[in-house]
Design a protein around this motif. Structure first.
Motif, short mmCIF file in Angstrom:
data_model
loop_
_atom_site.label_atom_id
_atom_site.label_comp_id
_atom_site.label_asym_id
_atom_site.label_seq_id
_atom_site.Cartn_x
_atom_site.Cartn_y
_atom_site.Cartn_z
N PRO A 165 -21.94 48.09 51.26
CA PRO A 165 -23.30 47.87 51.78
C PRO A 165 -23.70 48.94 52.78
N SER A 166 -25.00 49.10 52.94
CA SER A 166 -25.53 50.03 53.93
C SER A 166 -25.29 49.49 55.33
N ARG A 167 -25.06 50.39 56.26
CA ARG A 167 -24.86 49.95 57.66
C ARG A 167 -26.14 49.36 58.22
N GLY A 168 -27.27 49.88 57.74
CA GLY A 168 -28.55 49.41 58.27
C GLY A 168 -28.97 48.06 57.71
N SER A 169 -28.54 47.75 56.50
CA SER A 169 -28.92 46.48 55.87
C SER A 169 -27.84 46.06 54.90
N LEU A 170 -27.25 44.91 55.14
CA LEU A 170 -26.20 44.42 54.26
C LEU A 170 -26.72 44.01 52.90
N LYS A 171 -28.05 43.99 52.75
CA LYS A 171 -28.66 43.61 51.47
C LYS A 171 -28.96 44.82 50.59
N GLU A 172 -28.56 46.01 51.04
CA GLU A 172 -28.81 47.22 50.26
C GLU A 172 -27.51 48.01 50.12
N PRO A 173 -27.31 48.66 48.96
CA PRO A 173 -26.09 49.45 48.76
C PRO A 173 -26.14 50.77 49.53
N LEU A 174 -24.99 51.19 50.02
CA LEU A 174 -24.91 52.49 50.69
C LEU A 174 -25.00 53.63 49.69
N PHE A 175 -24.52 53.38 48.47
CA PHE A 175 -24.54 54.40 47.43
C PHE A 175 -25.31 53.89 46.20
N PRO A 176 -26.64 53.83 46.28
CA PRO A 176 -27.44 53.28 45.17
C PRO A 176 -27.27 54.04 43.86
N GLU A 177 -26.90 55.33 43.96
CA GLU A 177 -26.70 56.10 42.73
C GLU A 177 -25.54 55.55 41.90
N SER A 178 -24.58 54.92 42.57
CA SER A 178 -23.46 54.31 41.85
C SER A 178 -23.92 53.07 41.10
N VAL A 179 -24.83 52.32 41.69
CA VAL A 179 -25.39 51.15 40.99
C VAL A 179 -26.17 51.61 39.76
N ASP A 180 -26.94 52.68 39.92
CA ASP A 180 -27.70 53.22 38.79
C ASP A 180 -26.76 53.66 37.67
N TRP A 181 -25.65 54.29 38.05
CA TRP A 181 -24.69 54.75 37.04
C TRP A 181 -24.14 53.58 36.23
N ILE A 182 -23.82 52.49 36.91
CA ILE A 182 -23.32 51.30 36.22
C ILE A 182 -24.34 50.79 35.21
N MET A 183 -25.60 50.76 35.60
CA MET A 183 -26.64 50.23 34.73
C MET A 183 -26.91 51.14 33.54
N GLN A 184 -26.50 52.39 33.63
CA GLN A 184 -26.74 53.33 32.54
C GLN A 184 -25.54 53.52 31.63
N ASN A 185 -24.39 52.95 31.98
CA ASN A 185 -23.17 53.31 31.26
C ASN A 185 -22.40 52.13 30.68
N GLN A 186 -23.10 51.04 30.40
CA GLN A 186 -22.46 49.93 29.70
C GLN A 186 -22.32 50.27 28.23
N HIS A 187 -21.16 49.96 27.65
CA HIS A 187 -20.95 50.19 26.23
C HIS A 187 -21.72 49.16 25.42
N PRO A 188 -22.02 49.47 24.16
CA PRO A 188 -22.77 48.52 23.31
C PRO A 188 -22.13 47.14 23.20
N ASN A 189 -20.79 47.07 23.33
CA ASN A 189 -20.13 45.76 23.22
C ASN A 189 -20.12 44.98 24.53
#
Length: 699
Positions: free
Chosen positions: A21-45
């Motif tokens: 989490p971000s130090r400024g807000s526990l409701k936001e990720p510190l590394f949002p680009e990693s969340v984006d990567w997860i959403m873009q890299n799920q396999h078809p199965n």
């Protein structure tokens, strides 16, 4: 042995980094680009991980998938991705206790993540008895550890119930815990540490843009930085290839690197400074094709150019300890002897674990992908598909309409060059059939089709199931429309339904209707001697060049395409840009012929609308600029992750179409007259690769 190795991204590590989490807000990720990567890299199965189909990597896929689900659930995003991931875990839960699956720490980390998932409200489709057994076994295993560092290494499994200050005593000088991004990220969830944050940022920054190459911006600086003794033609060739990847309209660093490396390599050829024949051929190929390459063609060529006899012997031979699974049963784990002998053993004994997905090889070093050269030997499968399409031509009587066989084979090779895996037969089938029908329609509209016939075809497609109320006004129209109607209704639409879980028949109909209407508009421009605007011409040309019907393959790539994706601005822009690559490429290569035939062409339009201020050669330069500008936009969209709706497989497919267009139009219209590409087609689809014989000078 392989020099500097670049590891592929780890779904498991990325997921833990995404949970910080971000130090400024526990409701936001510190590394949002990693969340984006997860959403873009799920396999078809529904899984995440290196290779979900690999028999030895199922546990890896299970742990990677569960970690990614935790991240998505924590930030309340990707609801559909979460459900697909849960389905994957449920269908593979029997592997959890499989002792034949090698996975260090799985027996502790996976149960720990299961507990975390329950806390986050994830409804895991796991048998309750299985969960109880897992948790009990994990607890017993932890109690058996005498070395506390072993517990710290898998600390992400324990959550709050752990002394994180004690874990931090194992922090290394680079800020990491055991050089593990996952363990380091888990510590940051519970205990902030600036050095740990800096370590994770340094890993993410490895993916930065072209500024990282600024020290190589000119030849003199390159050699003074790297040192003459550490550079060679191969190094500069790779730098030249890297400089091709330009995604912004202004990339001065990469453009300068491209210019001097190209000049250097050309000079090496002119002065005959490259003594190795294979390397010389590789340089010639890279300079000749530049961006006009296709992955499968290029990989086959790399295999052909690889020289198993080109090796360097050190003062003495060495013992190489190589994991047994690389070689398979019956091959010694350790191989004594020269490096040449080791190479030969790999070439002759490695098993092609990724033969079903050769596209995976693109990210592997050339030496390593030689392990899997048998993946190319799927020729009987491809030729059987061609036979199926040929039978379809006869069954529909399309073969009676004077179809140029060059166009037929080109249509198949286009899609087979990109979507060549056995499981993508439906994608190849869709494109091949619609492309053949589109070619015949194009000939009707382009050459000799009476206007009444063209209007008749359009009206029948508009009416579709009620086409009988319109009726055929010629036998040719009956053949063409019947082929289109039966192909969509009885072949493509049912198969697309199986892939998508919903009916997309109307989408397939609309793609073809849009193409035909745009063809009619071009006929009107030509017959009425109209001069459309450049934007209008390019928009219309996106459909007539076939980009629209190419999108039909997206329904068969194993990725669900929701309606909001198909109607999104991002999806529309993807085809906006690819159309402005394909149509100008076609016009650039056919300008001379079409000028004689007095057909509309982008080059002539630019000249005519400039009121004499633009010479013909200047117009051709402008067309080249249009092509390059839009090629970069396609690549940029393909690499985009933040805020992207379009699945990665679809974007990669469009980018590969861009590369195909450059390849097929590199010297002329190869779709119609595939002369210079015949050798590539022969190698890819008809010539199997023979494994090397045992070398005579092994020891």
């Amino acid at each position: 042995m392989f020099g500097k190795v670049r590891l592929s991204p780890s779904s498991y590590d990325t997921a833990w980094v995404a949970m910080v989490p971000s130090r400024g807000s526990l409701k936001e990720p510190l590394f949002p680009e990693s969340v984006d990567w997860i959403m873009q890299n799920q396999h078809p199965n529904g899984s995440w991980g290196l290779s979900p189909s690999h028999p030895l990597l199922v546990k890896d896929s299970l742990s990677s998938t569960l970690a990614c689900l935790l991240a998505l659930q924590k930030w309340k995003v990707g609801e559909q991705l979460v459900q697909k991931g849960l389905d994957f875990i449920g269908s593979n839960q029997l592997y959890v206790n499989d002792k034949h699956q090698p996975s260090i720490g799985f027996d502790i980390v996976f149960p720990g993540m299961v507990s975390k998932a329950i806390e986050l409200g994830l409804n895991l489709p796991l048998d309750n008895a299985l969960v109880d057994i897992m948790l009990s076994n994990a607890e017993q295993k932890v109690k058996s550890f005498r070395d506390k560092s072993r517990i710290a290494y898998v600390a992400e499994a324990f959550g709050e119930a752990h002394s994180w200050k004690e874990v931090m005593t194992h922090q290394r000088s680079n800020g990491s815990l055991f050089n593990s991004p996952a363990t380091t990220a888990a510590s940051l969830i519970h205990l902030h540490d600036d050095k740990s944050v800096e370590y994770l940022r340094s890993l993410l920054n490895l993916q930065g843009k072209s500024d990282a190459l600024s020290e190589f911006v000119d030849e003199e600086n390159f050699f003074s930085t790297v040192g003459m003794q550490y550079t060679n033609t191969s190094t500069i060739l790779e730098l030249y290839k890297a400089a091709q990847i330009r995604i912004f309209q202004s990339e001065p660093i990469l453009e300068k690197i491209h210019d001097w490396t190209r000049s250097f390599l050309n000079n090496e050829l002119l002065t005959r400074a490259i003594y190795d024949e294979r390397l010389r051929n590789e340089v010639e190929y890279a300079l000749d094709f530049s961006i006009h390459n296709v992955d499968r063609f290029e990989n086959r060529r790399s295999i052909d150019l690889y020289n198993a006899d080109n090796f360097a012997m050190f003062k003495t031979s060495h013992r190489y300890d190589i994991p047994a699974f690389v070689f398979g049963a019956g091959v010694p784990v350790s191989i004594m002897g020269s490096f040449l002998h080791w190479r030969w053993k790999i070439l002759t004994n490695a098993k092609p674990y990724t033969a079903k997905n050769f596209g995976y090889l693109r990210s592997i070093d050339t030496n390593v992908h030689l392990l899997l050269i048998r993946a190319f030997n799927d020729i009987p499968l491809l030729t059987s598909h061609i036979a199926c399409i040929t039978r379809w031509l006869k069954d529909t009587r399309m073969d009676q309409l004077g179809l140029d066989l060059h166009a037929f084979y080109s249509s198949y090779f286009v899609v087979a060059s990109v979507h060549f895996s056995p499981e993508l037969w439906d994608a190849r089938n869709a494109w091949s059939k619609l492309a053949v029908i589109g070619t015949i329609l194009d000939d009707m509209f382009d050459i000799d089709g009476p206007r009444e016939e063209l209007l008749n075809i359009i009206e029948m497609v508009e009416k579709w199931d009620e086409y009988s109320s319109v009726g055929y006004n010629s036998e040719r129209n009956q053949i063409v429309f019947s082929a289109l109607y039966d192909t969509i209704n009885n072949d493509l639409a049912p198969k697309a339904f199986a892939h998508q879980g919903r009916c997309v028949k109307q989408h397939l109909i609309n793609l073809n209707l849009a193409m035909i209407k745009c063809m009619l508009k071009e006929v009107d421009w030509w017959t009425e001697k109209l001069s459309p605007g450049i934007d209008e011409y390019l928009f219309n040309g996106t459909a007539t060049i076939g980009c629209g019907i190419y999108s039909s393959v997206h329904f068969f790539l194993g990725t669900e395409l929701a309606e909001d994706v198909l109607s999104s601005e991002e999806y529309a822009n993807l085809y906006y840009y690819i159309g402005r690559v394909a149509r100008p490429l076609n016009d650039y290569r056919s300008d001379e012929r079409e000028s004689v035939e007095r057909k509309l062409n982008l080059c002539s339009l630019l000249v005519n609308q400039s009121n004499g201020s633009l010479a013909e050669e200047d117009a051709r330069d402008e067309v080249r600029n249009i092509i390059e500008s839009n090629r970069r936009e396609v690549l940029r969209m393909m690499l985009q992750t933040h805020g992207s709706l379009v699945p990665k497989a679809v974007k990669e497919s469009v980018w590969k179409l861009s590369k195909l267009c450059h390849y097929y139009y590199r010297r002329g219209d190869e779709f119609r007259t595939p002369e210079s590409g015949k050798d590539d087609i022969k190698k890819i689809f008809y010539e199997p690769i023979n494994l090397p014989q045992h070398p005579s000078k092994c020891f």
